[in-house]
Structures are given as C-alpha cells and as structure tokens.
Write a protein that holds these residues in place. Structure first.
Motif, PDB file in Angstrom:
ATOM      1  N   HIS A 131       0.853  -1.188   0.000  1.00 38.47           N
ATOM      2  CA  HIS A 131       0.000   0.000   0.000  1.00 38.47           C
ATOM      3  C   HIS A 131       0.885   1.232   0.000  1.00 38.47           C
ATOM      4  O   HIS A 131       1.890   1.282   0.711  1.00 38.47           O
ATOM      5  CB  HIS A 131      -0.928   0.009   1.217  1.00 38.47           C
ATOM      6  N   GLY A 134       0.123   2.938   3.728  1.00 38.04           N
ATOM      7  CA  GLY A 134       0.212   2.069   4.894  1.00 38.04           C
ATOM      8  C   GLY A 134       1.369   1.086   4.865  1.00 38.04           C
ATOM      9  O   GLY A 134       1.639   0.425   5.865  1.00 38.04           O
ATOM     10  N   GLY A 137      -1.531  -3.590   3.042  1.00 39.24           N
ATOM     11  CA  GLY A 137      -2.953  -3.609   3.357  1.00 39.24           C
ATOM     12  C   GLY A 137      -3.374  -5.032   3.657  1.00 39.24           C
ATOM     13  O   GLY A 137      -3.110  -5.942   2.874  1.00 39.24           O
ATOM     14  N   LYS A 141      -6.390  -2.798   7.860  1.00 37.48           N
ATOM     15  CA  LYS A 141      -6.785  -1.758   6.906  1.00 37.48           C
ATOM     16  C   LYS A 141      -8.189  -2.011   6.377  1.00 37.48           C
ATOM     17  O   LYS A 141      -8.972  -1.067   6.188  1.00 37.48           O
ATOM     18  CB  LYS A 141      -5.801  -1.684   5.749  1.00 37.48           C
ATOM     19  N   ILE A 145      -9.844   1.582   7.460  1.00 43.33           N
ATOM     20  CA  ILE A 145     -10.099   2.451   6.316  1.00 43.33           C
ATOM     21  C   ILE A 145     -11.311   1.947   5.537  1.00 43.33           C
ATOM     22  O   ILE A 145     -12.125   2.724   5.040  1.00 43.33           O
ATOM     23  CB  ILE A 145      -8.866   2.503   5.399  1.00 43.33           C
ATOM     24  N   LYS A 153     -12.530   8.202   6.441  1.00 50.60           N
ATOM     25  CA  LYS A 153     -11.217   7.947   5.848  1.00 50.60           C
ATOM     26  C   LYS A 153     -10.321   9.174   6.010  1.00 50.60           C
ATOM     27  O   LYS A 153      -9.135   9.060   6.345  1.00 50.60           O
ATOM     28  CB  LYS A 153     -11.364   7.576   4.372  1.00 50.60           C
ATOM     29  N   HIS A 157      -6.797   9.269   8.137  1.00 48.35           N
ATOM     30  CA  HIS A 157      -5.566   9.699   7.464  1.00 48.35           C
ATOM     31  C   HIS A 157      -4.974  10.948   8.110  1.00 48.35           C
ATOM     32  O   HIS A 157      -3.743  11.101   8.163  1.00 48.35           O
ATOM     33  CB  HIS A 157      -5.830   9.962   5.979  1.00 48.35           C
ATOM     34  N   MET A 178      -5.138   4.229  12.201  1.00 46.67           N
ATOM     35  CA  MET A 178      -5.736   3.095  11.511  1.00 46.67           C
ATOM     36  C   MET A 178      -5.954   1.931  12.482  1.00 46.67           C
ATOM     37  O   MET A 178      -7.007   1.287  12.468  1.00 46.67           O
ATOM     38  CB  MET A 178      -4.848   2.671  10.341  1.00 46.67           C
ATOM     39  N   CYS A 208      -1.837  -0.970  -3.800  1.00 46.42           N
ATOM     40  CA  CYS A 208      -3.144  -1.376  -3.291  1.00 46.42           C
ATOM     41  C   CYS A 208      -4.138  -1.580  -4.433  1.00 46.42           C
ATOM     42  O   CYS A 208      -3.950  -1.082  -5.543  1.00 46.42           O
ATOM     43  CB  CYS A 208      -3.645  -0.286  -2.337  1.00 46.42           C
ATOM     44  N   THR A 262       1.644  -0.140  12.617  1.00 42.49           N
ATOM     45  CA  THR A 262       0.205  -0.422  12.733  1.00 42.49           C
ATOM     46  C   THR A 262      -0.027  -1.632  13.619  1.00 42.49           C
ATOM     47  O   THR A 262      -0.908  -1.620  14.492  1.00 42.49           O
ATOM     48  CB  THR A 262      -0.408  -0.660  11.343  1.00 42.49           C
TER      49      THR A 262
END
Length: 283
Positions: A131, A134, A137, A141, A145, A153, A157, A178, A208, A262
């Motif tokens: 992604h 990110g 993904g 995600k 998202i 979204k 972000h 996220m 993505c 993440t």
C-alpha cells in the motif's frame, strides 16, 4: 493457512475457524479501483459469500477516483463482477455514524458508513498486498479504512484533525489511527466475537487495489490465511513475505512506510496479539 488459492481452499480456512455468524452478515472486501485487476476474484469468493448469506459492503473513497460516489462505486462493483454474486451495499450512501474508540491516543471516535448499523456479523475478506501509504494492506486496513465512511477515511488519514481532507497528516499518526479505528470496529462487534478475518496472499503487488494502475507483482502467490485475530493474521502474512525469496519489493514498501507500527500499536491498545501459531491445512 493453505497454499490452495481456490474456492475450496478459501472455504477450508474459513471452516477451520469454527465460527458461526449471526443475524445480517456483512462481507467486507475491496471492490477494486477501475483498471485494477488484483482485487479478490468473485469466482474465488462466491461460494463462501453465499454460504454465509452475506451482503458485500464497502464505503466510498476520500481521494476521488471511480469510487468516490455511490453510483460510480456500484458501477465499478458491477463491472468487477461483485453484484453478480451478492447484494452490494455502499454503507456511507446516507452518511456516517460515530463509533467510540476506547483506549485510543490519536482518535476518540471513528466515523463509519451509516449502514454499518444494519449488520450483526462481519466476514473480512482482505487481499493482502502493499500500500502506498500504509506499507501494506491486510485485515486491519480492511476494517479500519474500509469500513470508514468517506469522511471517516479523511479522519483516520489526518490523525483525527480533519473530516474533509486526507492529506497532510503525519505518517506514524496515520498508522496508529488506523489501528485505533480497527479496534473500534472489533469492540462494536462484541469485542471481536462477531467478526473473523481472511487474508488472500496472491497478486502481491506493492500497490493497493485502490490504485487504477498498480505495479505488476514480482513475487509468487503464497496462500490463504484466516484468524479470529486481525493482528496475528497480518503479522503472519508479513512474516511470510519476509520469508519469501522474492519478497524484496514488498518488504521495501512495508519498511519504507513503517508499516509494522500499525501492528505494534494495534497490539498495544488491545486489538490483538502479534504472537501466533501457523497451522497448515495442506497435510
């Protein structure tokens, strides 16, 4: 996990979870940007989607493109074959609702498509890949998202500073936001009791499915993995990329965006655990 990327393989990993959905079932996936061909094939997922009597759900984008409005998004879903296998619901067609974020340091609330309230259980079907923002993904995600409305979204972000613009936020703040948005979804669904996660590791581009002209994959397909824990699942997929002899491009993409943050933050706030046991169904 199975290396059998087929409708039968997908069904096998799902059934191995021994999870039974209740009520109205949302199947969250990416319909893919117009021009993209890497999204999950309707032929691959049809049997599972229909077995759970699921409605395919999505929300509109915040960056423009062919899925920024409900009518255009539904047309892309039709063009990509999803409306032929199930009903498709663009959940923010009528706006957003707010979910609380418990234990967040970036977000106190998460804005999701208003129609999300119509569903009791969620099957998350993610195409694991790279992604642009990110790093990768996967499951987190897909529910963060992916279930966020267009304004949600932008909210994620921007790290909770704007509901109208997704640009200009700090990278690490976005990654942590996220994770926090994902936790709000899990918490809402009975602290994770009413949601399960499947990641399909094929067409492993650094880009993505939200990209209309993604980079061609330069590594081999790996398999399908499933879990009740999105953090463990995404960690296992990352580890499989690191273990692959041809994973250099995707590794570089994940590391250049600090994608691991993440998962680290998701574990810290209680969404799941990065510790897992990989159980092969191939034998």
């Amino acid at each position: 996990m199975t290396t059998d990327i087929s409708p039968e393989g997908l069904m096998a990993v799902y059934e191995a979870l021994e999870w039974q959905p209740t009520g109205n079932v949302a199947v969250k996936l990416s319909t893919g940007e117009a021009g993209n061909t890497h999204y999950l094939s309707p032929d691959l997922i049809k049997d599972l989607v229909q077995q759970v009597e699921g409605t395919i759900v999505e929300c509109n984008t915040a960056y423009g493109g062919s899925r920024a409005s409900t009518a255009m998004h539904l047309q892309v879903a039709k063009d990509h074959g999803f409306t032929a296998i199930a009903d498709v619901d663009i959940m923010d067609a009528e706006g957003s609702i707010s979910l609380p974020v418990e234990g967040g340091v970036r977000l106190k609330e998460n804005f999701v498509g208003a129609n999300f309230a119509n569903y009791d259980s969620v099957l998350s079907l993610s195409h694991f890949k790279g992604h642009a923002m990110g790093g990768f993904g996967g499951s987190i995600k897909n529910i963060a998202i992916g279930i966020a409305s267009s304004e949600g979204k932008a909210w994620i972000h921007s790290g909770g500073t704007s509901r109208t613009s997704m640009w200009g936020g700090e990278q690490n703040t976005f990654l942590e936001s996220m994770a926090e948005a994902g936790k709000s979804i899990s918490d809402y669904l009975g602290n994770g009791e009413r949601i399960v996660y499947v990641n399909v590791m094929n067409h492993l581009s650094v880009d993505c499915d939200c990209t209309g002209n993604p980079a061609k994959p330069d590594m081999h397909d790996i398999g399908i993995l499933a879990s009740t824990d999105p953090v463990a699942l995404d960690q296992a997929c990352m580890d499989l990329v690191y273990a692959a002899e041809d994973g250099q491009s995707l590794i570089q993409r994940m590391e250049s965006r600090n994608g691991i943050l993440t998962l680290e933050h998701a574990e810290k706030i209680g969404l799941g655990s990065r510790v897992y046991t990989l159980v092969s169904l191939d034998n």
